[in-house]
Design a protein around this motif. Structure first.
Motif, PDB file in Angstrom:
ATOM      1  N   TYR A  15      83.572   7.409 -55.851  1.00 60.52           N
ATOM      2  CA  TYR A  15      84.450   7.016 -56.963  1.00 60.52           C
ATOM      3  C   TYR A  15      84.567   8.151 -57.986  1.00 60.52           C
ATOM      4  CZ  TYR A  15      85.805   4.668 -61.325  1.00 60.52           C
ATOM      5  OH  TYR A  15      86.421   4.327 -62.518  1.00 60.52           O
ATOM      6  N   SER A  42      83.741   7.216 -68.640  1.00 62.67           N
ATOM      7  CA  SER A  42      84.192   5.827 -68.753  1.00 62.67           C
ATOM      8  C   SER A  42      83.176   4.880 -68.132  1.00 62.67           C
ATOM      9  CB  SER A  42      85.553   5.676 -68.065  1.00 62.67           C
ATOM     10  OG  SER A  42      85.960   4.323 -68.067  1.00 62.67           O
ATOM     11  N   TYR A  43      82.617   5.283 -66.997  1.00 57.34           N
ATOM     12  CA  TYR A  43      81.624   4.447 -66.327  1.00 57.34           C
ATOM     13  C   TYR A  43      80.373   4.277 -67.188  1.00 57.34           C
ATOM     14  CZ  TYR A  43      78.130   2.959 -62.914  1.00 57.34           C
ATOM     15  OH  TYR A  43      77.132   2.280 -62.264  1.00 57.34           O
ATOM     16  N   ALA A  65      79.829   0.778 -58.860  1.00 56.47           N
ATOM     17  CA  ALA A  65      80.569   1.952 -58.399  1.00 56.47           C
ATOM     18  C   ALA A  65      79.820   2.595 -57.240  1.00 56.47           C
ATOM     19  CB  ALA A  65      80.757   2.948 -59.539  1.00 56.47           C
ATOM     20  N   LYS A 118      86.267   9.799 -65.539  1.00 56.74           N
ATOM     21  CA  LYS A 118      85.776   8.614 -64.847  1.00 56.74           C
ATOM     22  C   LYS A 118      84.283   8.424 -65.086  1.00 56.74           C
ATOM     23  CE  LYS A 118      88.813   7.703 -60.895  1.00 56.74           C
ATOM     24  NZ  LYS A 118      88.875   7.637 -59.415  1.00 56.74           N
ATOM     25  N   VAL A 155      80.281  -2.143 -63.817  1.00 50.35           N
ATOM     26  CA  VAL A 155      79.173  -1.207 -63.611  1.00 50.35           C
ATOM     27  C   VAL A 155      78.821  -1.104 -62.131  1.00 50.35           C
ATOM     28  CG1 VAL A 155      78.209  -1.488 -65.918  1.00 50.35           C
ATOM     29  CG2 VAL A 155      77.423  -2.993 -64.082  1.00 50.35           C
TER      30      VAL A 155
END
Length: 335
Positions: free
Chosen positions: A332, A235-236, A328, A232, A326
């Protein structure tokens, strides 16, 4: 026999006269073409600066810096816009001469409404290589009346194969030339990402790069978070490859923009690259009048767009759809 020879002589003389007239007209035409219709620049690769200005006080300077073009010495220019302008300058051709009885009208319109275009080559920025004026379109909108500087005759110019007028290609407003990037980073260019929620600090987080695509996560108190979902996190970080804003806010007055920017932001996102350059975005809700959601319920704020400041100087409009990837919160990334 004598009569036959006379007829042949007359025909020969007529032929010679016709050829002389043809070449005379051709030479005259060539002179006009070289002097007054030479708008096009064959080798646009040597163009290093362009200056455009209109009669309303708008002007813009585009300069080539290596492989890029810079707007007014500060901002990166849109590649597509520059390419279209250079292609237009390269392909300008005469569609028709302006008749003498229209000279005065056309020249007056160019003088009052025309866009001045200065072209500089080979980094010689003291004196333009060529200057011309772009006037209004013809009645069919298939071309524009143009005049070369120091020429006496205007011409209707067009780009062959393109049906339409050329005014939109000669943009004179600086903001319309600028790239609309908020964030644009390759994966290895990011050193740190910091996201803060002024009204909800428990959501704050910072991501720091260790190099080689390794990152660490910290909470709002600068404490390292151990138990994280690394896929995650990666990916972010990849979502910062390219995020663009919709437009500059140019309708609301500066006082309105200042009042919005003085409010507490909903969120502050900062990205620092490996060279130490930081980009900071502060987001604010966009109030709307007489708004309704999909169910017909009255709403106070725009559900599709919000305001933002970019590096505390540019007041912009952003779509939630574009910016949400973008957005978050700390939790998360936790497993």
């Amino acid at each position: 026999m004598r009569r036959r020879n006379t007829i042949i002589s007359i025909l020969v003389l007529a032929l010679i006269a016709g050829v002389a007239i043809y070449f005379s007209q051709k030479n005259t035409s060539s002179t006009i073409v070289s002097d007054q219709t030479a708008f096009a620049v064959e080798d646009t690769g040597n163009i290093t600066k362009l200056f455009l200005a209109d009669k309303n006080g708008n002007d813009v300077t585009l300069e080539r810096k290596g492989n890029d073009w810079i707007v007014d010495g500060d901002f990166e220019a849109r590649e597509s816009g520059v390419n279209v302008l250079l292609s237009t300058i390269n392909q300008l051709a005469v569609q028709a001469p302006v008749s003498k009885n229209k000279y005065e009208t056309v020249l007056k319109k160019i003088a009052s409404e025309g866009i001045k275009v200065e072209i500089y080559k080979n980094n010689n920025h003291d004196k333009p290589f060529k200057t011309f004026y772009v006037g209004s379109s013809n009645i069919d909108h298939t071309g524009n009346y143009m005049l070369l500087e120091n020429a006496t005759r205007p011409y209707l110019m067009h780009v062959e194969g393109f049906y339409g007028y050329l005014t939109p290609r000669f943009i004179v407003r600086s903001n319309d030339w600028r790239k609309k990037h908020i964030f644009k980073y390759a994966f290895g260019e990011i050193a740190e990402i910091s996201t803060k929620y002024p009204d909800e600090p428990q959501k704050d987080f910072t991501i720091k790069s260790l190099g080689n695509n390794n990152f660490e996560l910290y909470n709002g108190q600068s404490q390292k978070v151990e138990n994280i979902d690394k896929p995650k996190l990666l990916s972010y970080v990849s979502m910062f490859k390219e995020r663009n804003f919709e437009s500059f806010e140019e309708i609301e007055a500066q006082s309105f923009q200042d009042s919005v920017a003085a409010q507490t932001p909903e969120m502050i996102v900062s990205v620092t690259d490996t060279a130490g350059e930081k980009t900071t975005v502060k987001t604010f809700k966009k109030r709307i009048e007489n708004g309704e959601d999909l169910d017909g319920n009255e709403i106070e704020y725009d559900l599709d767009r919000f305001y933002a400041t970019l590096n505390d100087s540019n007041f912009i409009v952003v779509q939630y759809f574009v910016f949400d990837p973008v957005t978050a919160e700390l939790d998360y990334f936790k497993k």
